[in-house]
Motif scaffolding. Structure first.
Motif, PDB file in Angstrom:
ATOM      1  N   LEU A 104       0.880  -1.174   0.000  1.00  0.00           N
ATOM      2  CA  LEU A 104       0.000   0.000   0.000  1.00  0.00           C
ATOM      3  C   LEU A 104       0.911   1.216   0.000  1.00  0.00           C
ATOM      4  CD1 LEU A 104      -2.760   1.423   0.347  1.00  0.00           C
ATOM      5  CD2 LEU A 104      -2.484   1.118   2.824  1.00  0.00           C
ATOM      6  N   VAL A 105       0.863   1.997  -1.069  1.00  0.00           N
ATOM      7  CA  VAL A 105       1.759   3.146  -1.227  1.00  0.00           C
ATOM      8  C   VAL A 105       0.966   4.431  -0.984  1.00  0.00           C
ATOM      9  CG1 VAL A 105       3.373   4.337  -2.742  1.00  0.00           C
ATOM     10  CG2 VAL A 105       3.107   1.843  -2.923  1.00  0.00           C
ATOM     11  N   LEU A 106       1.413   5.211  -0.007  1.00  0.00           N
ATOM     12  CA  LEU A 106       0.730   6.440   0.370  1.00  0.00           C
ATOM     13  C   LEU A 106       1.519   7.660  -0.092  1.00  0.00           C
ATOM     14  CD1 LEU A 106      -0.118   5.621   4.125  1.00  0.00           C
ATOM     15  CD2 LEU A 106      -1.402   4.984   2.064  1.00  0.00           C
ATOM     16  N   GLY A 107       0.841   8.571  -0.770  1.00  0.00           N
ATOM     17  CA  GLY A 107       1.452   9.852  -1.048  1.00  0.00           C
ATOM     18  C   GLY A 107       1.489  10.687   0.225  1.00  0.00           C
ATOM     19  N   VAL A 108       2.604  11.353   0.470  1.00  0.00           N
ATOM     20  CA  VAL A 108       2.763  12.186   1.663  1.00  0.00           C
ATOM     21  C   VAL A 108       2.962  13.633   1.223  1.00  0.00           C
ATOM     22  CG1 VAL A 108       4.163  12.650   3.704  1.00  0.00           C
ATOM     23  CG2 VAL A 108       3.744  10.285   2.999  1.00  0.00           C
ATOM     24  N   ARG A 109       2.018  14.476   1.593  1.00  0.00           N
ATOM     25  CA  ARG A 109       2.057  15.882   1.223  1.00  0.00           C
ATOM     26  C   ARG A 109       2.798  16.710   2.267  1.00  0.00           C
ATOM     27  NH1 ARG A 109      -4.296  16.213   1.356  1.00  0.00           N
ATOM     28  NH2 ARG A 109      -3.724  14.980   3.196  1.00  0.00           N
ATOM     29  N   ASP A 110       3.350  17.819   1.851  1.00  0.00           N
ATOM     30  CA  ASP A 110       3.845  18.835   2.779  1.00  0.00           C
ATOM     31  C   ASP A 110       2.797  19.945   2.765  1.00  0.00           C
ATOM     32  OD1 ASP A 110       5.082  21.013   4.050  1.00  0.00           O
ATOM     33  OD2 ASP A 110       7.074  20.354   3.413  1.00  0.00           O
ATOM     34  N   LEU A 111       1.850  19.861   3.693  1.00  0.00           N
ATOM     35  CA  LEU A 111       0.684  20.742   3.650  1.00  0.00           C
ATOM     36  C   LEU A 111       1.044  22.200   3.904  1.00  0.00           C
ATOM     37  CD1 LEU A 111      -1.975  18.524   5.468  1.00  0.00           C
ATOM     38  CD2 LEU A 111      -1.566  18.781   3.022  1.00  0.00           C
ATOM     39  N   VAL A 112       2.048  22.422   4.721  1.00  0.00           N
ATOM     40  CA  VAL A 112       2.471  23.804   4.987  1.00  0.00           C
ATOM     41  C   VAL A 112       3.155  24.382   3.766  1.00  0.00           C
ATOM     42  CG1 VAL A 112       3.934  25.280   6.421  1.00  0.00           C
ATOM     43  CG2 VAL A 112       2.655  23.397   7.471  1.00  0.00           C
ATOM     44  N   ARG A 113       4.102  23.629   3.222  1.00  0.00           N
ATOM     45  CA  ARG A 113       4.837  24.106   2.038  1.00  0.00           C
ATOM     46  C   ARG A 113       3.906  24.408   0.873  1.00  0.00           C
ATOM     47  NH1 ARG A 113       7.679  19.426  -0.814  1.00  0.00           N
ATOM     48  NH2 ARG A 113       5.513  19.192  -1.506  1.00  0.00           N
ATOM     49  N   ASP A 114       2.914  23.533   0.670  1.00  0.00           N
ATOM     50  CA  ASP A 114       2.056  23.665  -0.505  1.00  0.00           C
ATOM     51  C   ASP A 114       0.821  24.530  -0.258  1.00  0.00           C
ATOM     52  OD1 ASP A 114       3.779  22.144  -2.039  1.00  0.00           O
ATOM     53  OD2 ASP A 114       2.786  20.266  -1.557  1.00  0.00           O
ATOM     54  N   GLY A 115       0.734  25.145   0.924  1.00  0.00           N
ATOM     55  CA  GLY A 115      -0.315  26.134   1.175  1.00  0.00           C
ATOM     56  C   GLY A 115      -1.690  25.576   1.431  1.00  0.00           C
ATOM     57  N   ALA A 116      -1.760  24.422   2.107  1.00  0.00           N
ATOM     58  CA  ALA A 116      -3.068  23.848   2.423  1.00  0.00           C
ATOM     59  C   ALA A 116      -3.809  24.738   3.413  1.00  0.00           C
ATOM     60  CB  ALA A 116      -2.898  22.452   3.024  1.00  0.00           C
ATOM     61  N   PRO A 117      -5.124  24.826   3.295  1.00  0.00           N
ATOM     62  CA  PRO A 117      -5.911  25.591   4.271  1.00  0.00           C
ATOM     63  C   PRO A 117      -5.708  25.045   5.681  1.00  0.00           C
ATOM     64  CG  PRO A 117      -7.243  24.992   2.366  1.00  0.00           C
ATOM     65  CD  PRO A 117      -5.954  24.239   2.236  1.00  0.00           C
ATOM     66  N   ARG A 118      -5.840  25.909   6.660  1.00  0.00           N
ATOM     67  CA  ARG A 118      -5.640  25.509   8.051  1.00  0.00           C
ATOM     68  C   ARG A 118      -6.565  24.353   8.436  1.00  0.00           C
ATOM     69  NH1 ARG A 118      -3.237  28.392  12.030  1.00  0.00           N
ATOM     70  NH2 ARG A 118      -3.283  30.240  10.693  1.00  0.00           N
ATOM     71  N   SER A 119      -7.809  24.380   7.936  1.00  0.00           N
ATOM     72  CA  SER A 119      -8.764  23.321   8.275  1.00  0.00           C
ATOM     73  C   SER A 119      -8.286  21.965   7.761  1.00  0.00           C
ATOM     74  CB  SER A 119     -10.141  23.647   7.694  1.00  0.00           C
ATOM     75  OG  SER A 119     -10.066  23.806   6.285  1.00  0.00           O
ATOM     76  N   ASN A 120      -7.670  21.937   6.572  1.00  0.00           N
ATOM     77  CA  ASN A 120      -7.127  20.679   6.042  1.00  0.00           C
ATOM     78  C   ASN A 120      -6.002  20.158   6.919  1.00  0.00           C
ATOM     79  OD1 ASN A 120      -8.498  22.052   3.793  1.00  0.00           O
ATOM     80  ND2 ASN A 120      -7.706  20.391   2.529  1.00  0.00           N
ATOM     81  N   ARG A 121      -5.141  21.070   7.352  1.00  0.00           N
ATOM     82  CA  ARG A 121      -4.013  20.656   8.192  1.00  0.00           C
ATOM     83  C   ARG A 121      -4.516  20.112   9.520  1.00  0.00           C
ATOM     84  NH1 ARG A 121      -1.834  25.807   6.541  1.00  0.00           N
ATOM     85  NH2 ARG A 121      -1.800  26.544   8.695  1.00  0.00           N
ATOM     86  N   PHE A 122      -5.559  20.723  10.055  1.00  0.00           N
ATOM     87  CA  PHE A 122      -6.105  20.261  11.333  1.00  0.00           C
ATOM     88  C   PHE A 122      -6.695  18.855  11.196  1.00  0.00           C
ATOM     89  CE2 PHE A 122      -9.965  19.676  13.906  1.00  0.00           C
ATOM     90  CZ  PHE A 122      -9.405  19.685  15.176  1.00  0.00           C
ATOM     91  N   GLY A 123      -7.542  18.657  10.192  1.00  0.00           N
ATOM     92  CA  GLY A 123      -8.178  17.359  10.009  1.00  0.00           C
ATOM     93  C   GLY A 123      -7.166  16.259   9.785  1.00  0.00           C
ATOM     94  N   ASN A 124      -6.136  16.550   8.992  1.00  0.00           N
ATOM     95  CA  ASN A 124      -5.118  15.542   8.724  1.00  0.00           C
ATOM     96  C   ASN A 124      -4.293  15.253   9.977  1.00  0.00           C
ATOM     97  OD1 ASN A 124      -4.001  13.853   6.579  1.00  0.00           O
ATOM     98  ND2 ASN A 124      -2.119  15.034   6.863  1.00  0.00           N
ATOM     99  N   ALA A 125      -4.012  16.285  10.767  1.00  0.00           N
ATOM    100  CA  ALA A 125      -3.244  16.093  11.998  1.00  0.00           C
ATOM    101  C   ALA A 125      -3.991  15.191  12.974  1.00  0.00           C
ATOM    102  CB  ALA A 125      -2.932  17.439  12.639  1.00  0.00           C
ATOM    103  N   VAL A 126      -5.309  15.379  13.082  1.00  0.00           N
ATOM    104  CA  VAL A 126      -6.116  14.533  13.972  1.00  0.00           C
ATOM    105  C   VAL A 126      -6.039  13.079  13.513  1.00  0.00           C
ATOM    106  CG1 VAL A 126      -8.476  14.003  14.713  1.00  0.00           C
ATOM    107  CG2 VAL A 126      -7.682  16.378  14.681  1.00  0.00           C
TER     108      VAL A 126
END
Length: 225
Positions: A104-126
Motif C-alpha cells: 500500500l503506497v501512500l502519497g505524503v504531502r507537505d501541507l504547509v509548504r504547498d499552502g493547504a488551508p488551516r482546516s485541512n491541516r487540522f483534520g489531517n493532523a487529527v
C-alpha cells in the motif's frame, strides 16, 4: 487509475487527461451520484465511467473502482482525487513507489509548504495522531487521496467505511494483515481560496475518522485474541 468523483465536472476532465498522459494507465471514474455533468466530462476526456445512482461516499466509490480494477485483471490501482490537486507527475511517483505489488503506497504531502488551508491541516493532523498511536508507527499523511492500492488484497481486507474514513480504516487493516506500507513524498496544488471546493467537513469527517479508527482497532484486537 481510479478517480472517485462527486459534482466534479469543472475539474475531472483535466484530471483524467493529466493522469493518462503521466501514467499511461486506463482511468476509471466512479461518479458518486453527481448532479452535474461529471460523467459526461470524464467520458469525453477518455475515462471509463461507473455511476452510483446516489451519493454514497468516497470510500464506497473507491471500493467500486477496486472491484472494476479486479475484473479488469489489474494487480494494483492508483487513486487520485477529482479536484485537480494531484498533478500527474505526483501520480507517477506514487505508482512507482514500490516494486512490491502487495504494498500500500501512500502519497505524503507537505501541507504547509504547498499552502493547504488551516482546516485541512487540522483534520489531517487529527487523523495522523490517532492512526499513528494505534498503528504503533509514525504515519505522516493518512488522508492523502493519492495512493496505490494492491487490488485483491485491499478488497480482502473488508474495510466498511463509506466516506473519508475508508482511507484511515484501510491503513490499519493493511498493517494488521501484514501488507507492506510505503510512504513517498508528493506535491499537491491548492487553488486560490475563492476557487476551492471540498466535500470534507471539518468537524464531522474527522470525528467519523476517529470513530472508525477506534472501532477498527477494537475489532482487530478481538479477532487477534
Amino acid at each position: 487509475m481510479i478517480v472517485p468523483a462527486f459534482d466534479a465536472a469543472r475539474t475531472v476532465g483535466a484530471v483524467v487527461r493529466d493522469a493518462r498522459e503521466a501514467t499511461g494507465a486506463p482511468v476509471i471514474v466512479v461518479d458518486d451520484g453527481s448532479s452535474d455533468a461529471t460523467a459526461q466530462v470524464a467520458e469525453a476526456a477518455g475515462a471509463r465511467v461507473v455511476r452510483h445512482p446516489r451519493n454514497i461516499g468516497k470510500g464506497a466509490a473507491i471500493r467500486t473502482g477496486l472491484r472494476e480494477a479486479a475484473r479488469d485483471g489489474h494487480a494494483v490501482a492508483l487513486t487520485m482525487d477529482a479536484d485537480g490537486q494531484h498533478p500527474g507527475s505526483a501520480a507517477r511517483v506514487v505508482l512507482d513507489g514500490s516494486d512490491d505489488p502487495r504494498a500500500l503506497v501512500l502519497g505524503v504531502r507537505d501541507l504547509v509548504r504547498d499552502g493547504a488551508p488551516r482546516s485541512n491541516r487540522f483534520g489531517n493532523a487529527v487523523s495522523n495522531f490517532f492512526l499513528s498511536r494505534f498503528a504503533g508507527r509514525t504515519l505522516r499523511d493518512t488522508q492523502c487521496g493519492l495512493r496505490r492500492y494492491p487490488v485483491v488484497e485491499t478488497l480482502d481486507l473488508g474495510a466498511r467505511a463509506h466516506g473519508f474514513a475508508f482511507e484511515a480504516e484501510v491503513i490499519l487493516r493493511a498493517l494488521a494483515a501484514g501488507l507492506p506500507l510505503v510512504e513517498v513524498p508528493v506535491t499537491v496544488v491548492y487553488p486560490p481560496a475563492t476557487e476551492r471546493r471540498t466535500h470534507f467537513r471539518n468537524v464531522r469527517d474527522p470525528t467519523r475518522i476517529v470513530t472508525t479508527v477506534v472501532r477498527t482497532v477494537l475489532e482487530l484486537r478481538v479477532r487477534g485474541g
